[in-house]
Design a protein around this motif. Structure first.
Motif, PDB file in Angstrom:
ATOM      1  N   ARG A 106       0.853  -1.074  -0.013  1.00 34.50           N
ATOM      2  CA  ARG A 106      -0.057  -0.127   0.077  1.00 34.50           C
ATOM      3  C   ARG A 106       0.901   1.378  -0.041  1.00 34.50           C
ATOM      4  NH1 ARG A 106      -2.837  -0.463   5.121  1.00 34.50           N
ATOM      5  NH2 ARG A 106      -1.083  -1.761   5.779  1.00 34.50           N
ATOM      6  N   ASP A 107       0.353   2.052  -0.701  1.00 32.56           N
ATOM      7  CA  ASP A 107       1.267   3.416  -0.772  1.00 32.56           C
ATOM      8  C   ASP A 107       1.403   4.158   0.334  1.00 32.56           C
ATOM      9  OD1 ASP A 107       2.598   5.544  -2.102  1.00 32.56           O
ATOM     10  OD2 ASP A 107       0.654   6.689  -2.399  1.00 32.56           O
ATOM     11  N   ASN A 108       2.559   4.532   0.791  1.00 30.37           N
ATOM     12  CA  ASN A 108       2.512   5.337   2.069  1.00 30.37           C
ATOM     13  C   ASN A 108       3.551   6.466   1.744  1.00 30.37           C
ATOM     14  OD1 ASN A 108       2.305   5.581   4.752  1.00 30.37           O
ATOM     15  ND2 ASN A 108       3.903   4.963   5.145  1.00 30.37           N
ATOM     16  N   GLY A 109       3.706   6.820   0.628  1.00 26.31           N
ATOM     17  CA  GLY A 109       4.414   7.946   0.081  1.00 26.31           C
ATOM     18  C   GLY A 109       4.975   7.706  -1.355  1.00 26.31           C
ATOM     19  N   ALA A 110       4.625   8.403  -2.266  1.00 28.17           N
ATOM     20  CA  ALA A 110       5.066   8.172  -3.903  1.00 28.17           C
ATOM     21  C   ALA A 110       6.479   8.450  -3.959  1.00 28.17           C
ATOM     22  CB  ALA A 110       4.002   8.879  -4.623  1.00 28.17           C
ATOM     23  N   PRO A 111       7.315   8.084  -5.067  1.00 30.66           N
ATOM     24  CA  PRO A 111       8.602   8.530  -5.167  1.00 30.66           C
ATOM     25  C   PRO A 111       8.605  10.105  -5.412  1.00 30.66           C
ATOM     26  CG  PRO A 111       8.037   6.587  -6.612  1.00 30.66           C
ATOM     27  CD  PRO A 111       6.741   7.409  -5.764  1.00 30.66           C
ATOM     28  N   ARG A 112       9.372  10.851  -4.593  1.00 28.80           N
ATOM     29  CA  ARG A 112       9.709  12.164  -4.900  1.00 28.80           C
ATOM     30  C   ARG A 112      10.819  12.626  -4.151  1.00 28.80           C
ATOM     31  NH1 ARG A 112       7.940  15.234  -0.564  1.00 28.80           N
ATOM     32  NH2 ARG A 112       6.336  14.373   0.694  1.00 28.80           N
ATOM     33  N   LEU A 113      11.018  13.894  -4.301  1.00 30.17           N
ATOM     34  CA  LEU A 113      12.266  14.394  -3.663  1.00 30.17           C
ATOM     35  C   LEU A 113      11.779  14.698  -2.367  1.00 30.17           C
ATOM     36  CD1 LEU A 113      13.977  17.159  -6.203  1.00 30.17           C
ATOM     37  CD2 LEU A 113      15.051  15.011  -4.788  1.00 30.17           C
ATOM     38  N   ARG A 114      12.250  14.813  -1.217  1.00 29.02           N
ATOM     39  CA  ARG A 114      11.956  15.120   0.193  1.00 29.02           C
ATOM     40  C   ARG A 114      12.842  16.072   0.658  1.00 29.02           C
ATOM     41  NH1 ARG A 114       7.726  11.484   0.702  1.00 29.02           N
ATOM     42  NH2 ARG A 114       7.631   9.684  -0.699  1.00 29.02           N
ATOM     43  N   PRO A 115      12.820  17.245   0.665  1.00 26.35           N
ATOM     44  CA  PRO A 115      13.923  18.151   0.939  1.00 26.35           C
ATOM     45  C   PRO A 115      13.916  18.407   2.351  1.00 26.35           C
ATOM     46  CG  PRO A 115      12.209  19.248  -0.190  1.00 26.35           C
ATOM     47  CD  PRO A 115      11.830  17.881  -0.430  1.00 26.35           C
ATOM     48  N   GLN A 116      12.693  17.943   3.254  1.00 20.92           N
ATOM     49  CA  GLN A 116      12.776  18.055   4.664  1.00 20.92           C
ATOM     50  C   GLN A 116      13.979  17.372   5.096  1.00 20.92           C
ATOM     51  OE1 GLN A 116      10.422  16.681   2.774  1.00 20.92           O
ATOM     52  NE2 GLN A 116       9.268  15.153   3.888  1.00 20.92           N
TER      53      GLN A 116
END
Length: 139
Positions: free
Chosen positions: A108-118
């Motif tokens: 189950r998706d818990n955060g799609a692929p992407r930049l996470r600058p935090q």
């Protein structure tokens, strides 16, 4: 009974560190299929299969890598609370492939692929909950 991953800590595996961990999961075939698919996308292969568990490692099944693997799933009762395990991918394309493969295999998706600058400016990751609710990440 369930399949689970056991242990914790960071180990060096050929080209990147892997979070060595154990977890309990259920049913066995569902978890084996999930981890076989999701981890293959980032270069992990089955290293050792036992009646009650399976070890995964980086590389080819018959190369000179750790014969037992760095990451294990075992039959057992899932831990509470569920833990987070992260695997380092070699590229953003591998992170994307991990996410797709994990979802296709029942995650189950818990955060799609992407930049996470935090986390830091170039942190690119994806999060998926395995069929038992463990948070599995490729970064």
């Amino acid at each position: 009974m369930s399949w689970a991953a056991c242990g914790s800590g960071i180990t060096e595996a050929k080209r990147r560190p892997a979070n060595g961990s154990s977890r309990c999961v259920w049913p066995a075939l569902q978890f084996e299929a999930f981890y076989l698919s999701a981890l293959a996308a980032i270069g992990y292969v089955p290293r050792k299969a036992l009646a009650t568990g399976m070890g995964f490692g980086i590389g080819e099944p018959d190369d000179a890598g750790d014969p037992g693997g760095e990451f294990w799933i075992h039959q057992g009762t899932p831990s509470t609370p569920r833990v987070h395990v992260a695997f380092r991918a070699r590229s953003r394309a591998e992170v994307d492939a991990f996410h797709r493969a994990a979802l296709d295999a029942g995650g189950r998706d818990n955060g799609a692929p992407r930049l996470r600058p935090q986390y830091h400016p170039n942190y690119y990751g994806a999060f998926v909950l395995d069929p038992d609710g463990y948070n599995v990440e490729a970064v």
